[in-house]
Scaffold this motif. Structure first.
Motif, PDB file in Angstrom:
ATOM      1  N   GLY A 142       0.990  -1.362  -0.110  1.00  0.00           N
ATOM      2  CA  GLY A 142       0.074   0.104  -0.011  1.00  0.00           C
ATOM      3  C   GLY A 142       1.012   1.239   0.100  1.00  0.00           C
ATOM      4  O   GLY A 142       1.993   1.266  -0.161  1.00  0.00           O
ATOM      5  N   ALA A 143       0.254   2.387   0.332  1.00  0.00           N
ATOM      6  CA  ALA A 143       0.895   3.662   0.237  1.00  0.00           C
ATOM      7  C   ALA A 143       1.753   3.653   1.854  1.00  0.00           C
ATOM      8  O   ALA A 143       1.450   3.075   2.673  1.00  0.00           O
ATOM      9  CB  ALA A 143       0.022   4.864   0.372  1.00  0.00           C
ATOM     10  N   GLY A 144       2.884   4.487   1.606  1.00  0.00           N
ATOM     11  CA  GLY A 144       3.672   4.524   2.787  1.00  0.00           C
ATOM     12  C   GLY A 144       3.059   5.230   4.049  1.00  0.00           C
ATOM     13  O   GLY A 144       3.359   5.046   5.179  1.00  0.00           O
ATOM     14  N   GLY A 145       2.337   6.233   3.580  1.00  0.00           N
ATOM     15  CA  GLY A 145       1.454   6.915   4.615  1.00  0.00           C
ATOM     16  C   GLY A 145       0.139   7.537   3.971  1.00  0.00           C
ATOM     17  O   GLY A 145       0.172   7.739   2.992  1.00  0.00           O
ATOM     18  N   SER A 146      -0.606   7.763   5.046  1.00  0.00           N
ATOM     19  CA  SER A 146      -2.054   8.358   4.990  1.00  0.00           C
ATOM     20  C   SER A 146      -2.250   9.513   5.937  1.00  0.00           C
ATOM     21  O   SER A 146      -2.146   8.963   7.195  1.00  0.00           O
ATOM     22  CB  SER A 146      -3.182   7.348   4.627  1.00  0.00           C
ATOM     23  OG  SER A 146      -4.168   7.779   4.475  1.00  0.00           O
ATOM     24  N   LYS A 197      -1.777   0.788 -11.186  1.00  0.00           N
ATOM     25  CA  LYS A 197      -3.147   0.808 -11.757  1.00  0.00           C
ATOM     26  C   LYS A 197      -3.988   0.704 -10.525  1.00  0.00           C
ATOM     27  O   LYS A 197      -5.122   1.498 -10.610  1.00  0.00           O
ATOM     28  CB  LYS A 197      -3.387  -0.359 -13.033  1.00  0.00           C
ATOM     29  CG  LYS A 197      -3.672  -1.680 -12.163  1.00  0.00           C
ATOM     30  CD  LYS A 197      -3.990  -2.737 -13.068  1.00  0.00           C
ATOM     31  CE  LYS A 197      -3.197  -2.764 -14.645  1.00  0.00           C
ATOM     32  NZ  LYS A 197      -3.971  -3.683 -15.400  1.00  0.00           N
ATOM     33  N   PHE A 198      -3.552   0.151  -9.314  1.00  0.00           N
ATOM     34  CA  PHE A 198      -4.423   0.266  -8.267  1.00  0.00           C
ATOM     35  C   PHE A 198      -3.761   1.214  -7.351  1.00  0.00           C
ATOM     36  O   PHE A 198      -2.948   1.127  -6.440  1.00  0.00           O
ATOM     37  CB  PHE A 198      -4.462  -1.225  -7.487  1.00  0.00           C
ATOM     38  CG  PHE A 198      -4.850  -2.272  -8.511  1.00  0.00           C
ATOM     39  CD1 PHE A 198      -6.279  -2.333  -8.868  1.00  0.00           C
ATOM     40  CD2 PHE A 198      -3.914  -3.156  -8.891  1.00  0.00           C
ATOM     41  CE1 PHE A 198      -6.628  -3.209  -9.578  1.00  0.00           C
ATOM     42  CE2 PHE A 198      -4.275  -4.177  -9.683  1.00  0.00           C
ATOM     43  CZ  PHE A 198      -5.699  -4.323 -10.037  1.00  0.00           C
ATOM     44  N   ALA A 199      -4.513   2.623  -7.298  1.00  0.00           N
ATOM     45  CA  ALA A 199      -4.225   3.549  -6.375  1.00  0.00           C
ATOM     46  C   ALA A 199      -5.153   4.419  -6.029  1.00  0.00           C
ATOM     47  O   ALA A 199      -6.425   4.356  -6.957  1.00  0.00           O
ATOM     48  CB  ALA A 199      -3.221   4.485  -6.952  1.00  0.00           C
ATOM     49  N   GLU A 200      -5.071   5.229  -5.117  1.00  0.00           N
ATOM     50  CA  GLU A 200      -6.327   6.058  -4.521  1.00  0.00           C
ATOM     51  C   GLU A 200      -5.920   7.783  -4.835  1.00  0.00           C
ATOM     52  O   GLU A 200      -4.725   7.892  -4.697  1.00  0.00           O
ATOM     53  CB  GLU A 200      -6.510   5.783  -3.036  1.00  0.00           C
ATOM     54  CG  GLU A 200      -6.994   4.543  -2.487  1.00  0.00           C
ATOM     55  CD  GLU A 200      -8.254   4.076  -3.130  1.00  0.00           C
ATOM     56  OE1 GLU A 200      -8.959   4.995  -3.461  1.00  0.00           O
ATOM     57  OE2 GLU A 200      -8.394   2.878  -3.347  1.00  0.00           O
ATOM     58  N   ALA A 201      -6.999   8.396  -5.165  1.00  0.00           N
ATOM     59  CA  ALA A 201      -6.647   9.586  -5.448  1.00  0.00           C
ATOM     60  C   ALA A 201      -5.860  10.498  -4.415  1.00  0.00           C
ATOM     61  O   ALA A 201      -6.500  10.266  -3.113  1.00  0.00           O
ATOM     62  CB  ALA A 201      -7.900  10.451  -5.724  1.00  0.00           C
ATOM     63  N   LYS A 221      -7.136  10.332  -9.928  1.00  0.00           N
ATOM     64  CA  LYS A 221      -8.355   9.412  -9.806  1.00  0.00           C
ATOM     65  C   LYS A 221      -8.210   8.291  -9.712  1.00  0.00           C
ATOM     66  O   LYS A 221      -7.304   7.296  -9.758  1.00  0.00           O
ATOM     67  CB  LYS A 221      -8.956   9.433 -11.203  1.00  0.00           C
ATOM     68  CG  LYS A 221     -10.561   9.173 -11.622  1.00  0.00           C
ATOM     69  CD  LYS A 221     -11.015   9.068 -12.875  1.00  0.00           C
ATOM     70  CE  LYS A 221     -12.525   8.721 -12.869  1.00  0.00           C
ATOM     71  NZ  LYS A 221     -12.691   7.127 -12.457  1.00  0.00           N
ATOM     72  N   SER A 222      -9.058   7.710  -8.233  1.00  0.00           N
ATOM     73  CA  SER A 222      -8.729   6.348  -7.850  1.00  0.00           C
ATOM     74  C   SER A 222      -9.328   5.226  -9.088  1.00  0.00           C
ATOM     75  O   SER A 222     -10.021   5.636  -9.854  1.00  0.00           O
ATOM     76  CB  SER A 222      -9.711   6.515  -6.599  1.00  0.00           C
ATOM     77  OG  SER A 222      -9.296   7.245  -5.645  1.00  0.00           O
ATOM     78  N   TRP A 223      -8.725   4.160  -8.731  1.00  0.00           N
ATOM     79  CA  TRP A 223      -9.117   3.047  -9.396  1.00  0.00           C
ATOM     80  C   TRP A 223     -10.557   2.624  -9.005  1.00  0.00           C
ATOM     81  O   TRP A 223     -10.893   2.736  -8.023  1.00  0.00           O
ATOM     82  CB  TRP A 223      -8.089   1.862  -9.302  1.00  0.00           C
ATOM     83  CG  TRP A 223      -8.326   1.000  -8.226  1.00  0.00           C
ATOM     84  CD1 TRP A 223      -7.935   1.667  -6.777  1.00  0.00           C
ATOM     85  CD2 TRP A 223      -9.174   0.170  -7.744  1.00  0.00           C
ATOM     86  NE1 TRP A 223      -8.022   0.520  -5.799  1.00  0.00           N
ATOM     87  CE2 TRP A 223      -8.810  -0.405  -6.407  1.00  0.00           C
ATOM     88  CE3 TRP A 223      -9.674  -0.872  -8.772  1.00  0.00           C
ATOM     89  CZ2 TRP A 223      -9.329  -1.605  -5.854  1.00  0.00           C
ATOM     90  CZ3 TRP A 223     -10.046  -2.446  -8.222  1.00  0.00           C
ATOM     91  CH2 TRP A 223      -9.924  -2.253  -6.738  1.00  0.00           C
ATOM     92  N   GLN A 224     -11.249   1.748  -9.946  1.00  0.00           N
ATOM     93  CA  GLN A 224     -12.359   1.312  -9.796  1.00  0.00           C
ATOM     94  C   GLN A 224     -12.624   0.092 -10.105  1.00  0.00           C
ATOM     95  O   GLN A 224     -12.274  -0.430 -10.986  1.00  0.00           O
ATOM     96  CB  GLN A 224     -13.677   2.121 -10.488  1.00  0.00           C
ATOM     97  CG  GLN A 224     -13.560   3.539 -10.507  1.00  0.00           C
ATOM     98  CD  GLN A 224     -14.153   3.965  -8.930  1.00  0.00           C
ATOM     99  OE1 GLN A 224     -14.962   3.351  -8.413  1.00  0.00           O
ATOM    100  NE2 GLN A 224     -13.552   5.507  -8.425  1.00  0.00           N
ATOM    101  N   PRO A 231     -16.584  -2.507 -16.707  1.00  0.00           N
ATOM    102  CA  PRO A 231     -15.174  -3.084 -16.723  1.00  0.00           C
ATOM    103  C   PRO A 231     -14.403  -2.151 -15.289  1.00  0.00           C
ATOM    104  O   PRO A 231     -14.883  -1.079 -15.275  1.00  0.00           O
ATOM    105  CB  PRO A 231     -14.554  -2.664 -18.000  1.00  0.00           C
ATOM    106  CG  PRO A 231     -15.572  -1.622 -18.547  1.00  0.00           C
ATOM    107  CD  PRO A 231     -17.038  -1.690 -17.735  1.00  0.00           C
ATOM    108  N   PRO A 232     -13.480  -2.733 -15.085  1.00  0.00           N
ATOM    109  CA  PRO A 232     -12.580  -1.786 -14.089  1.00  0.00           C
ATOM    110  C   PRO A 232     -11.977  -0.655 -14.538  1.00  0.00           C
ATOM    111  O   PRO A 232     -11.654  -0.733 -15.795  1.00  0.00           O
ATOM    112  CB  PRO A 232     -11.735  -2.882 -13.390  1.00  0.00           C
ATOM    113  CG  PRO A 232     -11.690  -3.883 -14.573  1.00  0.00           C
ATOM    114  CD  PRO A 232     -12.758  -4.093 -15.286  1.00  0.00           C
ATOM    115  N   THR A 233     -11.619   0.190 -13.923  1.00  0.00           N
ATOM    116  CA  THR A 233     -10.810   1.451 -14.418  1.00  0.00           C
ATOM    117  C   THR A 233      -9.393   1.712 -13.767  1.00  0.00           C
ATOM    118  O   THR A 233      -9.693   1.577 -12.370  1.00  0.00           O
ATOM    119  CB  THR A 233     -11.740   2.764 -14.091  1.00  0.00           C
ATOM    120  OG1 THR A 233     -13.008   2.414 -14.663  1.00  0.00           O
ATOM    121  CG2 THR A 233     -11.058   3.905 -14.715  1.00  0.00           C
ATOM    122  N   ASP A 234      -8.711   1.787 -14.369  1.00  0.00           N
ATOM    123  CA  ASP A 234      -7.088   2.023 -13.660  1.00  0.00           C
ATOM    124  C   ASP A 234      -7.200   3.406 -13.051  1.00  0.00           C
ATOM    125  O   ASP A 234      -7.747   4.503 -13.517  1.00  0.00           O
ATOM    126  CB  ASP A 234      -5.922   1.747 -14.735  1.00  0.00           C
ATOM    127  CG  ASP A 234      -6.027   0.436 -15.216  1.00  0.00           C
ATOM    128  OD1 ASP A 234      -6.788  -0.515 -14.541  1.00  0.00           O
ATOM    129  OD2 ASP A 234      -5.671   0.114 -16.358  1.00  0.00           O
TER     130      ASP A 234
END
Length: 252
Positions: A142-146, A197-201, A221-224, A231-234
């Motif tokens: 995942g991300a290193g921090g949030s 391709k799997f990331a959050e805004a 833009k977050s992935w869906q 279809p999924p969205t990167d």
């Protein structure tokens, strides 16, 4: 445990409870099968609980939350056992809940909370680094921090506060560690790093391509996940345009 033990000291310098070493190597063991507290330390003028580890790889205080009786792995990601003043681990086999108000997961290795009547009283978590980083965030997948800043209903001006503060008198306030990635090109020939391709805004990535050169990218833009006929969205990324580079002049 057979009997309950209450430790209280009436003299400075004399501990209320001292644990030497049992056959399992434990100095003090606190256990509860109900809703109580296994170990509770309180002090009016000193420290409620102090833990110290003497050798490399030891921990002063170890806290573990697990929803099973199986012991979680202690240092699965470290080639050399990590030394720590406080080591917190959560090991969940069941699904982790999400708080409906904060939209944050409810399981954490370490939680720090300020429970005071208004802003400016303290910090949930404070990291101090004298020669090294004050806080380091690392994640394998995942991300290193949030960081989240939620508006505070009990704050007088209801403006909320920052998700995080980063201060340094000698170096940069924050560092995104560059990650070596492969680069390709878009339809117009512009260089594009190969980012997840799997990331959050709001996620940021410092992408490097040899020679120490790097560029900064923001997920806009977050992935869906998609589903059914959808279809999924990167995730979509955009480069953060910077000004001209220059040499630093201050010594630290």
């Amino acid at each position: 445990m057979a009997d309950n033990l209450v430790g209280k000291s009436q003299q400075n310098g004399i501990p209320g409870v001292y644990g030497g070493n049992d056959v399992n190597g434990n100095g003090v063991v606190g256990e509860t099968n109900g809703s109580g507290i296994g170990v509770f330390g309180q002090s009016r003028t000193g420290n409620g609980v102090v833990g110290r580890g003497w050798v490399s790889g030891a921990r002063g205080v170890v806290g573990v939350y697990a929803d099973s009786e199986q012991a979680p792995p202690s240092s699965a990601h470290f080639v050399i056992a990590a030394s720590a003043g406080v080591w917190g681990t959560t090991s969940n086999e069941a699904a982790v809940g999400t708080d409906p108000m904060l939209n944050l997961k409810t399981a954490s290795g370490v939680v720090g909370e300020v429970s005071l009547p208004g802003p400016g009283f303290g910090y949930g978590v404070l990291g101090l680094g004298h020669k090294d980083e004050g806080v380091v965030g690392w994640s394998e997948h995942g991300a290193g921090g949030s960081f989240h800043g939620a508006a505070g209903g009990i704050i007088a001006n209801s403006e909320g506060s920052w998700g995080g503060q980063f201060k340094s008198a000698k170096r940069g306030q924050i560092r995104l560690v560059p990650r070596e990635v492969d680069f390709g090109t878009d339809s117009e020939g512009n260089p594009r790093p190969k980012l997840p391709k799997f990331a959050e805004a709001g996620e940021m990535a410092m992408a490097a391509k040899g020679g120490g050169k790097c560029s900064l990218w923001l997920c806009v833009k977050s992935w869906q996940a998609g589903g059914g006929a959808v279809p999924p969205t990167d995730a979509r990324w955009a480069e953060v345009k910077l000004g001209a580079a220059f040499n630093g002049t201050e010594t630290t």
